[in-house]
Design a protein around this motif. Structure first.
Motif, PDB file in Angstrom:
ATOM      1  N   PHE A  66      -3.094  -9.240   8.184  1.00  0.00           N
ATOM      2  CA  PHE A  66      -3.202  -7.788   8.299  1.00  0.00           C
ATOM      3  C   PHE A  66      -4.383  -7.441   9.211  1.00  0.00           C
ATOM      4  CE2 PHE A  66      -0.464  -7.940   4.645  1.00  0.00           C
ATOM      5  CZ  PHE A  66       0.229  -6.740   4.662  1.00  0.00           C
ATOM      6  N   THR A  67      -4.182  -6.447  10.039  1.00  0.00           N
ATOM      7  CA  THR A  67      -5.232  -6.041  10.974  1.00  0.00           C
ATOM      8  C   THR A  67      -6.102  -4.947  10.362  1.00  0.00           C
ATOM      9  OG1 THR A  67      -3.869  -4.306  11.965  1.00  0.00           O
ATOM     10  CG2 THR A  67      -3.674  -6.538  12.891  1.00  0.00           C
ATOM     11  N   ASP A  68      -7.223  -4.676  11.001  1.00  0.00           N
ATOM     12  CA  ASP A  68      -8.117  -3.625  10.520  1.00  0.00           C
ATOM     13  C   ASP A  68      -7.413  -2.278  10.466  1.00  0.00           C
ATOM     14  OD1 ASP A  68     -10.241  -5.360  10.211  1.00  0.00           O
ATOM     15  OD2 ASP A  68     -11.074  -4.961  12.195  1.00  0.00           O
ATOM     16  N   SER A  69      -6.516  -2.043  11.406  1.00  0.00           N
ATOM     17  CA  SER A  69      -5.817  -0.754  11.442  1.00  0.00           C
ATOM     18  C   SER A  69      -4.799  -0.611  10.325  1.00  0.00           C
ATOM     19  CB  SER A  69      -5.119  -0.568  12.795  1.00  0.00           C
ATOM     20  OG  SER A  69      -4.093  -1.551  12.958  1.00  0.00           O
ATOM     21  N   GLU A  70      -4.439  -1.718   9.698  1.00  0.00           N
ATOM     22  CA  GLU A  70      -3.455  -1.689   8.610  1.00  0.00           C
ATOM     23  C   GLU A  70      -4.111  -1.605   7.231  1.00  0.00           C
ATOM     24  OE1 GLU A  70       0.277  -4.265  10.335  1.00  0.00           O
ATOM     25  OE2 GLU A  70      -1.566  -5.372   9.865  1.00  0.00           O
ATOM     26  N   LEU A  85      -8.632   0.606  -1.739  1.00  0.00           N
ATOM     27  CA  LEU A  85      -8.037   0.362  -0.422  1.00  0.00           C
ATOM     28  C   LEU A  85      -6.587   0.782  -0.393  1.00  0.00           C
ATOM     29  CD1 LEU A  85      -5.898  -2.263  -0.221  1.00  0.00           C
ATOM     30  CD2 LEU A  85      -7.986  -3.562  -0.475  1.00  0.00           C
ATOM     31  N   VAL A  86      -6.122   1.052   0.813  1.00  0.00           N
ATOM     32  CA  VAL A  86      -4.702   1.267   1.087  1.00  0.00           C
ATOM     33  C   VAL A  86      -4.318   0.347   2.235  1.00  0.00           C
ATOM     34  CG1 VAL A  86      -2.924   2.894   1.848  1.00  0.00           C
ATOM     35  CG2 VAL A  86      -4.759   3.675   0.323  1.00  0.00           C
ATOM     36  N   ALA A  87      -3.277  -0.450   2.038  1.00  0.00           N
ATOM     37  CA  ALA A  87      -2.785  -1.344   3.086  1.00  0.00           C
ATOM     38  C   ALA A  87      -1.340  -0.983   3.397  1.00  0.00           C
ATOM     39  CB  ALA A  87      -2.881  -2.800   2.641  1.00  0.00           C
ATOM     40  N   VAL A  88      -0.959  -1.192   4.673  1.00  0.00           N
ATOM     41  CA  VAL A  88       0.370  -0.763   5.127  1.00  0.00           C
ATOM     42  C   VAL A  88       1.065  -1.901   5.867  1.00  0.00           C
ATOM     43  CG1 VAL A  88       1.651   0.873   6.544  1.00  0.00           C
ATOM     44  CG2 VAL A  88      -0.410   1.626   5.344  1.00  0.00           C
ATOM     45  N   THR A 145      -0.858  -7.233  -4.498  1.00  0.00           N
ATOM     46  CA  THR A 145      -1.624  -7.774  -3.363  1.00  0.00           C
ATOM     47  C   THR A 145      -1.011  -9.081  -2.890  1.00  0.00           C
ATOM     48  OG1 THR A 145      -3.640  -6.785  -4.288  1.00  0.00           O
ATOM     49  CG2 THR A 145      -3.917  -8.450  -2.583  1.00  0.00           C
ATOM     50  N   ASP A 146      -0.659  -9.936  -3.823  1.00  0.00           N
ATOM     51  CA  ASP A 146      -0.031 -11.221  -3.488  1.00  0.00           C
ATOM     52  C   ASP A 146       1.288 -11.014  -2.756  1.00  0.00           C
ATOM     53  OD1 ASP A 146       0.582 -14.231  -4.070  1.00  0.00           O
ATOM     54  OD2 ASP A 146       2.258 -13.155  -5.020  1.00  0.00           O
ATOM     55  N   ALA A 147       2.078 -10.014  -3.184  1.00  0.00           N
ATOM     56  CA  ALA A 147       3.349  -9.749  -2.503  1.00  0.00           C
ATOM     57  C   ALA A 147       3.120  -9.357  -1.051  1.00  0.00           C
ATOM     58  CB  ALA A 147       4.113  -8.642  -3.239  1.00  0.00           C
ATOM     59  N   MET A 148       2.140  -8.512  -0.802  1.00  0.00           N
ATOM     60  CA  MET A 148       1.833  -8.117   0.579  1.00  0.00           C
ATOM     61  C   MET A 148       1.380  -9.313   1.406  1.00  0.00           C
ATOM     62  SD  MET A 148       2.422  -4.787   0.835  1.00  0.00           S
ATOM     63  CE  MET A 148       1.353  -3.858   1.953  1.00  0.00           C
ATOM     64  N   VAL A 149       0.581 -10.183   0.811  1.00  0.00           N
ATOM     65  CA  VAL A 149       0.142 -11.403   1.496  1.00  0.00           C
ATOM     66  C   VAL A 149       1.346 -12.264   1.857  1.00  0.00           C
ATOM     67  CG1 VAL A 149      -1.035 -13.620   1.132  1.00  0.00           C
ATOM     68  CG2 VAL A 149      -2.184 -11.473   0.522  1.00  0.00           C
ATOM     69  N   ARG A 152       3.560 -10.846   4.740  1.00  0.00           N
ATOM     70  CA  ARG A 152       3.006 -11.065   6.065  1.00  0.00           C
ATOM     71  C   ARG A 152       3.054 -12.541   6.455  1.00  0.00           C
ATOM     72  NH1 ARG A 152       0.054  -7.991   9.484  1.00  0.00           N
ATOM     73  NH2 ARG A 152       1.750  -6.569   8.947  1.00  0.00           N
ATOM     74  N   GLN A 153       2.766 -13.410   5.534  1.00  0.00           N
ATOM     75  CA  GLN A 153       2.795 -14.844   5.839  1.00  0.00           C
ATOM     76  C   GLN A 153       4.201 -15.316   6.180  1.00  0.00           C
ATOM     77  OE1 GLN A 153       1.038 -16.471   2.262  1.00  0.00           O
ATOM     78  NE2 GLN A 153      -1.011 -16.581   3.171  1.00  0.00           N
ATOM     79  N   GLU A 154       5.207 -14.725   5.537  1.00  0.00           N
ATOM     80  CA  GLU A 154       6.599 -15.103   5.782  1.00  0.00           C
ATOM     81  C   GLU A 154       7.166 -14.447   7.037  1.00  0.00           C
ATOM     82  OE1 GLU A 154       8.848 -14.064   2.353  1.00  0.00           O
ATOM     83  OE2 GLU A 154       7.866 -15.518   1.030  1.00  0.00           O
ATOM     84  N   GLY A 155       6.441 -13.504   7.598  1.00  0.00           N
ATOM     85  CA  GLY A 155       6.966 -12.769   8.737  1.00  0.00           C
ATOM     86  C   GLY A 155       8.055 -11.802   8.349  1.00  0.00           C
ATOM     87  N   TYR A 156       8.027 -11.355   7.088  1.00  0.00           N
ATOM     88  CA  TYR A 156       9.052 -10.452   6.583  1.00  0.00           C
ATOM     89  C   TYR A 156       8.963  -9.100   7.281  1.00  0.00           C
ATOM     90  CZ  TYR A 156      11.401  -7.350   3.214  1.00  0.00           C
ATOM     91  OH  TYR A 156      12.207  -6.408   2.617  1.00  0.00           O
ATOM     92  N   LYS A 157      10.113  -8.589   7.717  1.00  0.00           N
ATOM     93  CA  LYS A 157      10.188  -7.300   8.408  1.00  0.00           C
ATOM     94  C   LYS A 157      11.000  -6.327   7.559  1.00  0.00           C
ATOM     95  CE  LYS A 157       8.172  -8.898  12.182  1.00  0.00           C
ATOM     96  NZ  LYS A 157       6.813  -8.450  12.575  1.00  0.00           N
ATOM     97  N   PRO A 158      10.341  -5.562   6.714  1.00  0.00           N
ATOM     98  CA  PRO A 158      11.094  -4.633   5.864  1.00  0.00           C
ATOM     99  C   PRO A 158      11.642  -3.469   6.676  1.00  0.00           C
ATOM    100  CG  PRO A 158       8.753  -4.246   5.633  1.00  0.00           C
ATOM    101  CD  PRO A 158       8.885  -5.462   6.518  1.00  0.00           C
ATOM    102  N   LYS A 159      12.761  -2.949   6.257  1.00  0.00           N
ATOM    103  CA  LYS A 159      13.254  -1.714   6.867  1.00  0.00           C
ATOM    104  C   LYS A 159      12.351  -0.542   6.488  1.00  0.00           C
ATOM    105  CE  LYS A 159      18.182  -2.877   7.203  1.00  0.00           C
ATOM    106  NZ  LYS A 159      19.558  -2.477   6.795  1.00  0.00           N
ATOM    107  N   ARG A 160      11.951  -0.525   5.240  1.00  0.00           N
ATOM    108  CA  ARG A 160      11.120   0.553   4.714  1.00  0.00           C
ATOM    109  C   ARG A 160       9.652   0.131   4.744  1.00  0.00           C
ATOM    110  NH1 ARG A 160      12.385   4.494   0.819  1.00  0.00           N
ATOM    111  NH2 ARG A 160      14.272   3.387   0.147  1.00  0.00           N
TER     112      ARG A 160
END
Length: 468
Positions: A66-70, A85-88, A145-149, A152-160
């Motif tokens: 995740f980047t600083d902007s996210e 925090l809020v992460a996107v 938090t683990d799900a978000m990690v 991103r690690q899996e390269g998952y691209k959600p529609k939503r």
């Protein structure tokens, strides 16, 4: 706090397979480390820091890519230790509104001298994790938090678009509340079609069998009131009928005897309809009669013998604190009490106050709302687009275990999001013990297998919501 599920009355059970003795998968090992770090970061109001906990979870998100902007950290100068925090994770289809994963990272106070184990060290023992926050609510905060990690690690691209909000202050009504602050000051950060939160779960019997799953669809609002009697007082050797303590006692008795009327929301009607079928007998018949006629006093009397049913049916108000007088040898000049009300969705703080004033019926008694003044409860819709996927994924992970919608008789931070138009649902998946896991009390614990099973369920559930 995590609301107790109400479906223990269900008769269906499912097989229970202990996971604590199993060798952990690599992803479970990584999750355990994250969970341990979060649990062992003290976030009590007295000496802890949610800001530190949010920074640690943010560091794990950054390490995953995740980047600083996210990632947005937030706090105020007046409350430097109450940050969050809020992460996107941005979705691929801008036409679909985001979803929000919400969890609070603050915990209730815990004194080492009262606990069998250090409350701020994660200890795994006899198939349980012990620590303050092991269940409420760091289990969910760690899972989100683990799900978000992992996404991103899996390269998952959600529609939503998937948003994560970790907030402070849920456990202390008079302190800074991160969810309320976001709703009032940065609503664009958490804007979402719906949010997933604590409040649902599942219930185990004492042997560990899965009894039921529950999805919270609505909750009560919490509001405290100060009830007070005042008097000029005087010397105790010359007592008079006008005594502030006696007047307060009479008012408290009136509050004790007053019963708010029974009501139903779509959620509680669905809950009680299924419950009536499961319990049968006199109780089942009384529930059915009350569903047909909420003013049926005979049915109400039977159903209300169960404390959970009683609270689910109505607003409840109860005295929780008491004070009065100023000297052993003086007539009291002041006597007061705190009345804690759990207000049924759709009712307001003021109508609840008015009902208490009418019940007390004494113009000498002063009844005022005690800050903070919380929003009224707005029940979300019993939406098939939300409940349907939760049920389908549950059948995959917990086949044969029934799932019911419920209204929490407690309250969560979801009420602040609902006030700005974000419906909040307490997700099922994490099974709790029949004694409520020691939440808010001594030796809080979480069954190891329940944590890992709930993590797998919720990971799949978020993906389903994010893919449609």
């Amino acid at each position: 706090m995590i609301a107790r599920t109400f479906a223990a009355v269900l008769l269906a059970t499912a097989a229970f397979s202990p996971a604590s003795a199993q060798t952990l998968r690599p992803d479970q090992t990584a999750f355990r480390a994250l969970y341990q770090e979060l649990v062992e970061t003290n976030t009590t109001l007295s000496v802890g820091s949610c800001t530190d906990a949010a920074a640690k979870m943010g560091a794990r998100l950054k390490a995953a890519g995740f980047t600083d902007s996210e990632i947005t950290y937030f706090l105020t100068s007046e409350h430097p230790k109450d940050g969050g925090l809020v992460a996107v994770l941005k979705g691929t289809d801008a036409r679909i509104k985001p979803m929000l994963l919400l969890a609070h990272i603050d915990v209730v106070e815990a004194k080492r001298e009262d606990w069998t184990r250090d409350p701020f060290k994660l200890i795994e023992e006899n198939g349980f994790f012990y620590a303050r926050g092991a269940a409420d609510d760091k289990s969910m905060a760690a899972i989100w938090t683990d799900a978000m990690v992992r996404f991103r690690q899996e390269g998952y691209k959600p529609k939503r678009t998937i948003k994560l909000a970790l907030t402070c202050g849920e456990e202390t009504s008079y302190a800074f509340n991160g969810a309320a602050w976001l709703a009032q000051n940065r609503p664009e950060l958490i804007a979402a079609e719906f949010a997933l939160n604590e409040g649902g779960g599942g219930e185990l019997d004492p042997s560990g069998k899965k009894m039921s799953l529950a999805m919270q669809v609505g909750e009560k609002a919490v509001q405290n009131y100060r009830i007070e009697a005042t008097n000029p007082g005087g010397h105790s050797s010359r007592p008079v009928p006008d005594n502030a303590i006696y007047e307060l006692a009479d008012a408290l008795r009136a509050v004790r005897m007053y019963e708010f009327p029974a009501k139903f929301t779509d959620t509680t009607r669905a809950y009680f309809s299924q419950t009536a079928k499961n319990v049968g007998g006199q109780m089942g018949g009384a529930i059915t009669a009350l569903l047909a006629n909420p003013t049926d006093t005979a049915a109400n009397k039977i159903v209300s013998t169960d404390p959970t049913y009683h609270s689910t049916l109505r607003t409840t108000c109860v005295a929780t604190l008491l004070d009065g007088g100023h000297a052993n040898n003086a007539l009291p000049q002041r006597a007061g009490a705190n009345i804690n009300c759990r207000i049924f969705p759709g009712e307001t703080n003021e109508t609840t106050r008015a009902a208490l004033v009418t019940a007390i019926n004494d113009p000498k008694i002063n009844l005022t709302m005690t800050p903070p003044i919380r929003p009224i409860a707005k029940p979300p819709a019993l939406d098939a687009k939300i409940v349907g996927p939760a049920t389908a994924v549950a059948e995959k992970h917990f086949p044969g275990v029934p799932i019911l919608p419920l209204m929490s008789t407690g309250a969560t931070d979801g009420i602040f999001l609902e006030a700005i138009g974000i419906p909040v649902y307490g997700v099922p998946g994490i099974f709790g013990e029949s004694d409520f896991n020691g939440i808010h009390g001594l030796n809080e614990r979480m069954r190891v297998s329940s944590l890992y099973e709930g993590r797998d369920y919720l990971f799949d559930l978020v993906k389903v919501y994010a893919s449609k």
